[in-house]
Design an enzyme around this catalytic site. Structure first.
Site, short mmCIF file in Angstrom:
data_model
loop_
_atom_site.label_atom_id
_atom_site.label_comp_id
_atom_site.label_asym_id
_atom_site.label_seq_id
_atom_site.Cartn_x
_atom_site.Cartn_y
_atom_site.Cartn_z
N HIS A 149 -94.13 -10.30 4.18
CA HIS A 149 -94.00 -9.40 3.03
C HIS A 149 -94.92 -9.82 1.87
O HIS A 149 -95.11 -9.05 0.92
CB HIS A 149 -92.55 -9.31 2.57
CG HIS A 149 -92.04 -10.48 1.78
ND1 HIS A 149 -91.24 -11.46 2.33
CD2 HIS A 149 -92.20 -10.83 0.48
CE1 HIS A 149 -90.94 -12.34 1.40
NE2 HIS A 149 -91.51 -11.99 0.26
N ASP A 179 -90.65 -11.81 9.51
CA ASP A 179 -91.26 -11.93 8.18
C ASP A 179 -92.17 -13.15 8.09
O ASP A 179 -92.18 -13.87 7.09
CB ASP A 179 -90.20 -11.99 7.09
CG ASP A 179 -90.80 -11.76 5.69
OD1 ASP A 179 -91.86 -11.11 5.62
OD2 ASP A 179 -90.21 -12.25 4.71
N ASN A 252 -92.01 -17.90 -4.71
CA ASN A 252 -91.71 -18.95 -3.74
C ASN A 252 -91.79 -18.45 -2.30
O ASN A 252 -91.80 -19.25 -1.37
CB ASN A 252 -90.31 -19.52 -3.97
CG ASN A 252 -90.27 -20.62 -5.02
OD1 ASN A 252 -89.73 -20.43 -6.10
ND2 ASN A 252 -90.84 -21.76 -4.69
N SER A 253 -91.84 -17.13 -2.12
CA SER A 253 -91.86 -16.57 -0.77
C SER A 253 -93.00 -17.15 0.05
O SER A 253 -94.15 -17.18 -0.39
CB SER A 253 -92.01 -15.04 -0.84
OG SER A 253 -90.86 -14.44 -1.36
N LEU A 308 -84.70 -6.40 27.15
CA LEU A 308 -83.67 -6.12 28.14
C LEU A 308 -83.45 -4.63 28.34
O LEU A 308 -83.05 -4.19 29.42
CB LEU A 308 -82.36 -6.80 27.73
CG LEU A 308 -81.23 -6.87 28.74
CD1 LEU A 308 -81.69 -7.56 30.02
CD2 LEU A 308 -80.02 -7.58 28.15
N ILE A 312 -76.50 -2.27 22.40
CA ILE A 312 -75.31 -3.13 22.40
C ILE A 312 -74.54 -2.95 21.10
O ILE A 312 -75.08 -2.49 20.09
CB ILE A 312 -75.69 -4.61 22.59
CG1 ILE A 312 -76.79 -5.01 21.61
CG2 ILE A 312 -76.12 -4.88 24.02
CD1 ILE A 312 -77.24 -6.46 21.72
#
Length: 509
Positions: A149, A179, A252-253, A308, A312
């Site tokens: 991001h 991310d 800080n990302s 798969l 679910i």
């Protein structure tokens, strides 16, 4: 203190005597001597400071490997005539200055904070920073990790080193599902880099240090502890975050969180913050997840995951009881895609996946992580709970599609005018046009069916894994459930071309 004139000589003598006593006591090692009623200390009390851990050594070693990441995007120039104002401002007077003010005012306080104060009077929008974050080198030849991001919308990237030096970087690859992204700085220099830790050894309560670029301030260090593990914050199918309380903010990302050995235990990716700033709840991508994804991105710029091919849903206690399961662990298959490897191997709606290659499946999220960790084409053993017993099938995993496939149908079944009731369940139903299943035409708002979200238009296709074509089939399935001692039946519901299962109590019946 105030001393009366007539008492001065006597008081002076006492003070001189006390001073002499202190001098003598100091010479022979006594701490204090009391003369009369005046106590005097020989020396100030000193306490040895306790030894406390410091993060300085760790920070000194790892800081050169942590960088700031600036991202720019090319934006087409536009005339500043106010023509791009939203509808809410569309009826402003035809005053160019007024319209320019509202257009520029709209730029203050952008949600991402990336261009917080735009300049009045700027007539053209030139290439500008659209994001800034953090990153860290993982190899001496210039590969570095950050968040998707941070770089996802960028066209050019600049890395700002610990010493302020700026270097151009190119995008190697991104993985939006986790991310993560990898950049590469070209050059002959060897870069200081850091290693990933074995995050399986990270415990709640361990000290951690976060290093990054909050609010564009540059290299900033914060410390805290691991607050929790295995957090699911709804960010995607592979949520398994480490929660920390070290202060993490915008910018800080993509930055690393270190253990006290200087190894990366996680990558800062999100915070929980009602105020927009740090409140002590931050989430890190675990090193184990990042390490595999980063390796794939470095090899060919993409990440390929096993597939798969089943839809679910979670297992509730009622669903578990209706299926004869001892716990609500596992993932219930609501449908198997026609072109998926799961259906080819015999997996069908109503099966419960309990293990993959011997590893327990606790939830649908856990199943997604397990399958996604395998490469396409790998054969795996899938353990199922079916018809009251356990069995295992072998599945050759496919390649996870780039986008989720959507099932399609030519037309929605329409209900004929004649309807029937399932009074014990609070449902009114009728047979579908093709004779397969029952279409719900009405739901008693006070019924268990309404509480569990069944609504008109839903199609009941099976009860306890038995296909139903009429109300007699439902009644028989309910009677069989009561006879076997079960308190609920499991209904398969189709809505908008997707399937899900709902457990309904049968105690009344």
């Amino acid at each position: 203190m105030n001393i009366a004139p007539n008492s001065y000589p006597r008081t002076r003598k006492r003070l001189m005597a006390a001073a002499a006593s202190v001098a003598i006591a100091g010479a022979i090692g006594f701490g204090a001597v009391a003369t009369g009623t005046v106590p005097v200390l020989a020396e100030a009390v000193r306490v040895e400071a306790p030894q406390v851990p410091s993060f300085a050594d760790v920070v000194e070693r790892v800081s050169p490997a942590v960088v700031s990441v600036r991202v720019k995007a090319k934006i087409e120039s536009t005339a500043d005539d106010g023509s791009d104002l939203p509808d809410a401002f569309g009826n402003l007077p035809d005053d160019p200055q007024l319209r320019r003010f509202f257009r520029e005012f709209r730029g203050f306080g952008d949600q991402d904070g990336r261009d917080g104060m735009r300049r009045f009077g700027r007539r053209d929008r030139q290439p500008r920073p659209v994001a800034q974050g953090s990153g860290f080198f993982i190899s001496e030849d210039g590969y570095l990790v950050t968040n998707n991001h941070v770089v996802g919308e960028g066209s050019s990237f600049t890395v700002v080193m610990h010493d302020g030096k700026e270097l151009d970087a190119k995008l190697v690859g991104t993985d939006p599902r986790t991310d993560l992204a990898v950049l590469k700085v070209e050059g002959d220099s060897k870069f200081t880099y850091v290693d990933f830790a074995d995050d399986s050894k990270v415990r709640v309560g361990d000290w951690v240090v976060a290093v990054g670029n909050p609010f564009g301030l540059g290299g900033t260090v914060t410390a805290g502890i691991v607050s929790a593990r295995g957090r699911d914050i709804g960010a995607g199918p592979y949520d398994d975050f480490i929660q920390i309380d070290a202060s993490v903010n915008r910018g800080n990302s993509g930055g690393p969180t270190f253990n006290l050995n200087g190894q990366v235990v996680g990558i800062n990716t999100a915070i929980f913050s009602p105020s927009g700033g740090s409140v002590g709840i931050a989430f890190d991508i675990p090193a184990s997840t990042a390490k595999q994804v980063v390796q794939d991105l470095m090899e060919d710029g993409t990440v390929q995951r096993g597939w798969l091919g089943v839809e679910i849903q979670p297992i509730t206690s009622e669903i578990a009881e209706s299926l004869g399961l001892k716990s609500d662990k596992g993932a219930l298959v609501s449908s198997a895609q026609d072109d998926g490897p799961g259906k080819k191997a015999g997996i069908s709606a109503g099966d419960v996946i309990t293990q993959v290659d011997g590893k327990d499946v606790a939830s649908p999220k856990e199943l997604a992580r397990l399958i996604g960790a395998f490469p396409p084409g790998k054969p795996v053993d899938v353990t199922l709970w079916r018809d009251g017993k356990s069995e295992t099938v072998k599945v050759d995993l496919g390649t996870l599609p780039s986008s989720d496939k959507q099932a399609s149908a030519d037309q929605q079944p329409s209900a004929p005018p004649k309807a029937d009731t399932l009074a014990d369940l609070g449902l009114t139903v009728t047979t579908s046009d093709d004779g397969k299943g029952l279409v719900v035409t009405d739901v008693d708002p006070d019924s268990d069916a309404a509480d569990r979200g069944i609504q008109p238009g839903d199609i009941i296709t099976s009860v306890n894994s038995t296909e139903v074509n009429g109300t007699d089939d439902v009644a028989k399935a309910m009677a069989d459930a009561v006879k076997s001692g079960r308190k609920a039946v499991l209904m398969q519901i189709t809505r908008d071309d997707s399937n899900r299962f709902v457990a309904l109590p049968v105690a009344k019946g």
